[in-house]
Design a protein around this motif. Structure first.
Motif, short mmCIF file in Angstrom:
data_model
loop_
_atom_site.label_atom_id
_atom_site.label_comp_id
_atom_site.label_asym_id
_atom_site.label_seq_id
_atom_site.Cartn_x
_atom_site.Cartn_y
_atom_site.Cartn_z
N PRO A 9 2.06 -8.80 -5.84
CA PRO A 9 1.53 -7.74 -6.70
C PRO A 9 0.32 -7.03 -6.11
CG PRO A 9 2.11 -9.63 -8.03
CD PRO A 9 2.23 -10.06 -6.60
N ASP A 10 -0.47 -7.73 -5.30
CA ASP A 10 -1.60 -7.08 -4.64
C ASP A 10 -1.13 -6.03 -3.64
OD1 ASP A 10 -3.65 -8.34 -5.98
OD2 ASP A 10 -3.87 -9.95 -4.52
N ILE A 11 0.01 -6.28 -3.00
CA ILE A 11 0.57 -5.28 -2.08
C ILE A 11 0.95 -4.03 -2.86
CG2 ILE A 11 2.37 -4.78 -0.40
CD1 ILE A 11 2.63 -7.77 0.13
N LEU A 12 1.63 -4.22 -3.99
CA LEU A 12 2.05 -3.08 -4.80
C LEU A 12 0.84 -2.31 -5.35
CD1 LEU A 12 5.02 -4.64 -6.83
CD2 LEU A 12 5.10 -3.40 -4.64
N ASP A 13 -0.17 -3.05 -5.81
CA ASP A 13 -1.36 -2.39 -6.37
C ASP A 13 -2.10 -1.60 -5.30
OD1 ASP A 13 -0.79 -3.47 -8.83
OD2 ASP A 13 -2.27 -5.07 -8.71
N TYR A 14 -2.24 -2.18 -4.11
CA TYR A 14 -2.93 -1.48 -3.03
C TYR A 14 -2.10 -0.27 -2.59
CZ TYR A 14 -5.66 -0.60 1.17
OH TYR A 14 -6.45 -0.01 2.14
N GLY A 15 -0.79 -0.42 -2.59
CA GLY A 15 0.07 0.72 -2.27
C GLY A 15 -0.12 1.87 -3.23
N ALA A 16 -0.21 1.56 -4.52
CA ALA A 16 -0.45 2.61 -5.51
C ALA A 16 -1.81 3.26 -5.30
CB ALA A 16 -0.34 2.02 -6.91
N GLN A 17 -2.78 2.45 -4.90
CA GLN A 17 -4.13 2.98 -4.67
C GLN A 17 -4.17 3.97 -3.51
OE1 GLN A 17 -7.10 -0.03 -3.80
NE2 GLN A 17 -8.45 1.50 -2.87
N ILE A 18 -3.51 3.63 -2.40
CA ILE A 18 -3.63 4.47 -1.22
C ILE A 18 -2.62 5.62 -1.18
CG2 ILE A 18 -4.67 2.63 0.15
CD1 ILE A 18 -2.00 2.20 1.52
N THR A 19 -1.54 5.50 -1.98
CA THR A 19 -0.55 6.59 -2.00
C THR A 19 -0.68 7.47 -3.23
OG1 THR A 19 1.16 5.29 -3.15
CG2 THR A 19 1.08 5.14 -0.72
N GLY A 20 -1.34 6.96 -4.26
CA GLY A 20 -1.50 7.74 -5.47
C GLY A 20 -0.35 7.64 -6.44
N SER A 21 0.63 6.78 -6.15
CA SER A 21 1.75 6.61 -7.08
C SER A 21 2.27 5.18 -7.01
CB SER A 21 2.88 7.59 -6.75
OG SER A 21 3.35 7.40 -5.44
N ALA A 22 2.86 4.73 -8.09
CA ALA A 22 3.38 3.37 -8.15
C ALA A 22 4.55 3.19 -7.19
CB ALA A 22 3.82 3.04 -9.57
N ILE A 23 4.64 1.98 -6.62
CA ILE A 23 5.74 1.64 -5.72
C ILE A 23 6.60 0.58 -6.39
CG2 ILE A 23 6.35 0.66 -3.47
CD1 ILE A 23 3.76 1.75 -2.36
N ALA A 24 7.90 0.81 -6.44
CA ALA A 24 8.81 -0.16 -7.04
C ALA A 24 8.87 -1.42 -6.19
CB ALA A 24 10.20 0.44 -7.18
N PRO A 25 8.98 -2.58 -6.81
CA PRO A 25 8.96 -3.84 -6.04
C PRO A 25 10.12 -4.01 -5.08
CG PRO A 25 9.47 -4.25 -8.35
CD PRO A 25 9.04 -2.83 -8.26
N ASP A 26 11.17 -3.22 -5.23
CA ASP A 26 12.30 -3.31 -4.30
C ASP A 26 12.36 -2.12 -3.34
OD1 ASP A 26 13.00 -1.41 -6.16
OD2 ASP A 26 15.02 -2.20 -6.53
N ASN A 27 11.31 -1.30 -3.32
CA ASN A 27 11.27 -0.15 -2.41
C ASN A 27 10.60 -0.58 -1.11
OD1 ASN A 27 11.06 2.28 -1.09
ND2 ASN A 27 10.06 3.38 -2.78
N TYR A 28 11.33 -1.33 -0.31
CA TYR A 28 10.73 -1.95 0.87
C TYR A 28 10.32 -0.92 1.93
CZ TYR A 28 12.42 -6.07 -1.48
OH TYR A 28 12.64 -7.04 -2.42
N ALA A 29 11.03 0.21 1.98
CA ALA A 29 10.63 1.25 2.92
C ALA A 29 9.23 1.76 2.63
CB ALA A 29 11.65 2.40 2.87
N ALA A 30 8.86 1.82 1.34
CA ALA A 30 7.52 2.26 0.96
C ALA A 30 6.50 1.14 1.09
CB ALA A 30 7.54 2.80 -0.47
N ILE A 31 6.95 -0.10 0.93
CA ILE A 31 6.04 -1.25 0.98
C ILE A 31 5.60 -1.54 2.41
CG2 ILE A 31 5.91 -3.76 0.63
CD1 ILE A 31 7.71 -3.36 -1.84
#
Length: 347
Positions: free
Chosen positions: A48-70
């Motif tokens: 979840p910290d990966i997803l939260d940090y991803g949302a912080q730096i990209t400005g939008s939520a990342i789905a947990p199965d969107n590995y290309a974005a993760i």
């Protein structure tokens, strides 16, 4: 086996990234800074910290199965950890993997998720995946031991292709493996060189000693003297039966005695012990009551001198939240860890 303090002074110390911070302003970079400055050399990285940090730096939520974005987010987190001289010791928590009915969509999704997490591990530079003993209800999954073993054997083999390891953990509210002995019997039966244990002072004492639904905070189906006798016997069995090289890490936390006790029922998706785990876990010597030193001593008596990792979920004695500054909090956690190590030494 004696436990000389000299043998404990070089134990590597880690901190779970998810177990520090009071809200969204305590960002992952700030948490990593606090953990590093306190003297810890590694982190358990929470998905979840990966997803939260991803949302912080990209400005939008990342789905947990969107590995290309993760993946790009994982690259940035690895850079952050390197800047703070922190190893990513493990990715966690990989939950509700084992036991799905063969041919089901759930089972297919579980293995797809495993492959995705392995790709993330490769980018992060970690070789260890924590798998928590599933808490999916028995009427939904196949809890037969052979089904659990088969799934974990397949996962171990997938991980082995990348030289990765599986750390199987008993969660004290698990459907089929709440105690250390259950997960050890499963790991032993899986019989793969890259499949071992993630042991935890809270999970072990929370399944074999404590109970958040009773007034005493203890298991009350037997007398306290019998409970103590059984727990001591269990710890002695752990020390004598588990090879040290099958323990990959020991997580450290205590528990508050919940007053009034939690209701003995499932609320939302969490059983009482799951709620206890989620909110009522302070660092050692900070208000808890479980015999966590006994657990650590049993683990050390196996000869294990690997990772000790602080994993605390401290929302205060009432579980309603706790405000603190991360720097001093992490420093106190290190002090508590050092005191804990000294207290575990027998000479």
């Amino acid at each position: 086996m004696s436990i000389p303090y000299s043998s404990l002074q070089k134990i590597p110390l880690s901190y779970a990234s998810c177990s520090i911070g009071c809200g969204p302003t305590d960002t992952l970079p700030l948490r990593l800074q606090a953990i590093s400055e306190a003297g810890f050399s590694a982190i358990e990285l929470s998905f979840p910290d990966i997803l939260d940090y991803g949302a912080q730096i990209t400005g939008s939520a990342i789905a947990p199965d969107n590995y290309a974005a993760i993946m790009p987010v994982a690259v940035e987190i690895r850079k952050l950890c390197e800047e703070h001289k922190l190893k990513i010791m493990m990715l966690q928590p990989f939950a509700n993997f084992e036991g799905w009915v063969k041919g089901s969509v759930d089972r297919e999704e579980a293995f797809t998720r495993a492959i995705g997490w392995m790709e993330i591990m490769n980018v992060l530079g970690t070789d260890l995946l924590q798998v928590g003993a599933t808490d999916t209800p028995e009427h939904i999954i196949n809890c037969k031991r052979e089904a659990i073993i088969s799934d974990l054997r397949l996962l171990s083999d997938l991980l082995a292709k990348r030289n990765f390891r599986l750390a199987y953990e008993n969660w004290c509210w698990s459907t089929h493996a709440p105690g250390w002995k259950e997960v050890w019997e499963i790991v032993e039966a899986v019989d793969r060189p890259n499949c071992g244990l993630c042991l935890d002072t809270f999970q072990t004492a929370g399944s074999g000693w404590g109970d958040p639904t009773t007034e005493s905070g203890l298991i009350e189906s037997v007398s306290q003297s019998e409970l103590r006798k059984r727990f001591e016997a269990s710890m002695d069995e752990l020390a004598k039966s588990v090879p040290s090289d099958k323990i990959y890490l020991l997580q450290i936390s205590d528990a508050y005695k919940v007053s009034p006790p939690l209701e003995n029922m499932t609320i939302g998706e969490l059983r009482a012990r799951g709620r206890w785990s989620h909110d009522y876990r302070p660092m050692p010597y900070d208000g808890g009551y479980l015999p966590i030193e006994d657990v650590a001593k049993a683990v050390l008596r196996t000869g294990f001198r690997g990772w000790f990792s602080m994993e605390i979920f401290d929302s205060g004695p009432q579980g309603t939240g706790k405000k603190y500054e991360m720097g001093p909090f992490a420093a106190r956690a290190m002090d508590g860890m050092q005191k804990f190590l000294k207290s575990c030494a027998t000479d």
